[in-house]
Write a protein that holds these residues in place. Structure first.
Motif, PDB file in Angstrom:
ATOM      1  N   CYS A 164       0.797  -1.240   0.034  1.00  0.00           N
ATOM      2  CA  CYS A 164       0.227   0.085   0.001  1.00  0.00           C
ATOM      3  C   CYS A 164       0.616   1.288  -0.012  1.00  0.00           C
ATOM      4  O   CYS A 164       0.139   2.419   0.002  1.00  0.00           O
TER       5      CYS A 164
ATOM      6  N   THR B 103      -4.493  -0.211   3.039  1.00  0.00           N
ATOM      7  CA  THR B 103      -5.626   0.200   2.203  1.00  0.00           C
ATOM      8  C   THR B 103      -5.398  -0.080   0.635  1.00  0.00           C
ATOM      9  O   THR B 103      -6.365  -0.015  -0.281  1.00  0.00           O
TER      10      THR B 103
ATOM     11  N   ALA C 195      -6.379   1.145  -3.857  1.00  0.00           N
ATOM     12  CA  ALA C 195      -6.874   2.233  -3.603  1.00  0.00           C
ATOM     13  C   ALA C 195      -6.295   3.289  -2.820  1.00  0.00           C
ATOM     14  O   ALA C 195      -6.344   4.586  -3.359  1.00  0.00           O
ATOM     15  N   GLY C 196      -5.398   3.043  -1.765  1.00  0.00           N
ATOM     16  CA  GLY C 196      -4.730   3.864  -0.920  1.00  0.00           C
ATOM     17  C   GLY C 196      -3.478   4.517  -1.828  1.00  0.00           C
ATOM     18  O   GLY C 196      -3.189   5.611  -1.658  1.00  0.00           O
TER      19      GLY C 196
ATOM     20  N   VAL D  83      -3.463   4.691  -5.365  1.00  0.00           N
ATOM     21  CA  VAL D  83      -3.987   6.088  -6.204  1.00  0.00           C
ATOM     22  C   VAL D  83      -4.442   7.150  -5.430  1.00  0.00           C
ATOM     23  O   VAL D  83      -4.284   8.396  -5.807  1.00  0.00           O
ATOM     24  N   ALA D  84      -4.976   7.209  -4.137  1.00  0.00           N
ATOM     25  CA  ALA D  84      -5.497   8.414  -3.539  1.00  0.00           C
ATOM     26  C   ALA D  84      -4.337   9.112  -3.158  1.00  0.00           C
ATOM     27  O   ALA D  84      -4.344  10.608  -3.181  1.00  0.00           O
ATOM     28  N   ALA D  85      -3.136   8.395  -2.719  1.00  0.00           N
ATOM     29  CA  ALA D  85      -1.892   9.076  -2.360  1.00  0.00           C
ATOM     30  C   ALA D  85      -1.280   9.934  -3.534  1.00  0.00           C
ATOM     31  O   ALA D  85      -0.895  11.121  -3.451  1.00  0.00           O
ATOM     32  N   GLU D  86      -1.309   9.170  -4.667  1.00  0.00           N
ATOM     33  CA  GLU D  86      -0.748   9.840  -5.757  1.00  0.00           C
ATOM     34  C   GLU D  86      -1.539  11.099  -6.339  1.00  0.00           C
ATOM     35  O   GLU D  86      -1.056  12.058  -6.581  1.00  0.00           O
ATOM     36  N   ALA D  87      -3.048  11.021  -6.240  1.00  0.00           N
ATOM     37  CA  ALA D  87      -3.664  11.996  -6.402  1.00  0.00           C
ATOM     38  C   ALA D  87      -3.435  13.179  -5.543  1.00  0.00           C
ATOM     39  O   ALA D  87      -3.555  14.454  -5.995  1.00  0.00           O
ATOM     40  N   ALA D  88      -3.511  12.898  -4.403  1.00  0.00           N
ATOM     41  CA  ALA D  88      -3.102  14.072  -2.932  1.00  0.00           C
ATOM     42  C   ALA D  88      -1.872  14.769  -3.495  1.00  0.00           C
ATOM     43  O   ALA D  88      -1.879  16.017  -3.456  1.00  0.00           O
TER      44      ALA D  88
END
Length: 279
Positions: A153, A163, A166-167, A169-174
């Motif tokens: 993750c 996570t 999905a975790g 992808v969310a970290a890269e988007a942030a």
């Protein structure tokens, strides 16, 4: 005489070989050991005195010799029981006699064992290969920015809950959003107009050419400088409560330069500085 008076004489014909011969024979050597034991025991706190109680000292010395012999034999038996006595063994093993055996061991270029005997796995006091909190990889399987983390993750917080994808992808988007906000802020800011400041003279510097002075403040500074010089000449005019101000303006510096006495000036005694009149 302790030394032998006739060292070159035949020992069979020499009837006197000095006092040292008698000191090393008979009971003299035993008495020397007894005296050494008494001195050593007395230094360690035991109540042993050879001159005051010779019988007691001799009895204690005999007990000491017996106990020392028993302890030495006990230690020797324990060592022989643990390691064996090679002197009493008749047949020596062939491996020890020749220093070789028929066992074949193969090694690689790095010195690791390939074939010959079982590999020894080094044990650790830490738990290894156990995944917790829904993680599929162990802690330390991922490395980024000088920090360890979980590869499943990409989290760098130990004992955190996994996570999954999905975790990630969310970290890269942030991260992308933060970079975009920083870039937008840097491009939207306009450079502030540079304020024009008057160049002021300070202590220890030369007078700039574009220095702007206020005539009124300069007159006040000259009057203040005159008053200060009068107080220096006559201490009776100095006030009791002196208020000191360390803020120096450009006008104060100019007044100080105007009132300063130049000792190299030949006309210094004829100078009469006056306040500048306001135009």
């Amino acid at each position: 005489m302790r030394e032998n008076p006739n060292p070159d004489c035949d020992p069979n014909e020499n009837f006197y070989a000095g006092d040292n011969q008698n000191r090393e024979t008979g009971q003299a050597s035993e008495f020397k050991k007894l005296n050494a034991y008494a001195l050593e025991s007395s230094s360690k706190g035991q109540d042993v005195h050879l001159q005051a109680a010779p019988s007691q000292a001799e009895l204690l010395y005999k007990k000491f010799r017996v106990s020392k012999g028993m302890l030495g034999s006990k230690t020797r038996d324990a060592i022989m029981q643990k390691y064996g006595n090679a002197a009493n063994e008749d047949d020596i093993p062939r491996e020890l006699l020749l220093g070789q055996s028929e066992r074949q061991v193969e090694y690689d270029r790095a010195g690791r064992t390939i074939k010959g005997h079982e590999m020894v796995i080094q044990r650790s006091k830490y738990e290894e290969g156990q995944c917790i909190n829904n993680h599929t990889t162990v802690w330390g399987s991922w490395w980024r920015d000088h920090q360890w983390g979980y590869k499943c993750c990409n989290q760098m917080i130990r004992n955190s809950y996994c996570t999954g994808i999905a975790g990630i992808v969310a970290a890269e988007a942030a991260t992308d959003l933060i970079k975009a906000n920083i870039y937008h802020k840097e491009t939207s800011q306009e450079p502030a107009p540079a304020e024009q400041k008057l160049k002021l003279a300070s202590w220890g510097t030369d007078i700039p050419e574009d220095l702007v002075l206020d005539v009124k403040q300069l007159n006040e500074a000259l009057q203040k400088e005159d008053g200060r010089r009068r107080e220096e000449r006559d201490e009776r005019k100095r006030k009791y409560n002196v208020k000191w101000n360390d803020e120096v303006t450009a006008e104060d510096m100019e007044a100080y330069r105007m009132k300063k006495v130049h000792h190299d000036d030949p006309m210094k005694d004829f100078l009469n500085y006056r306040s500048i009149q306001t135009v």
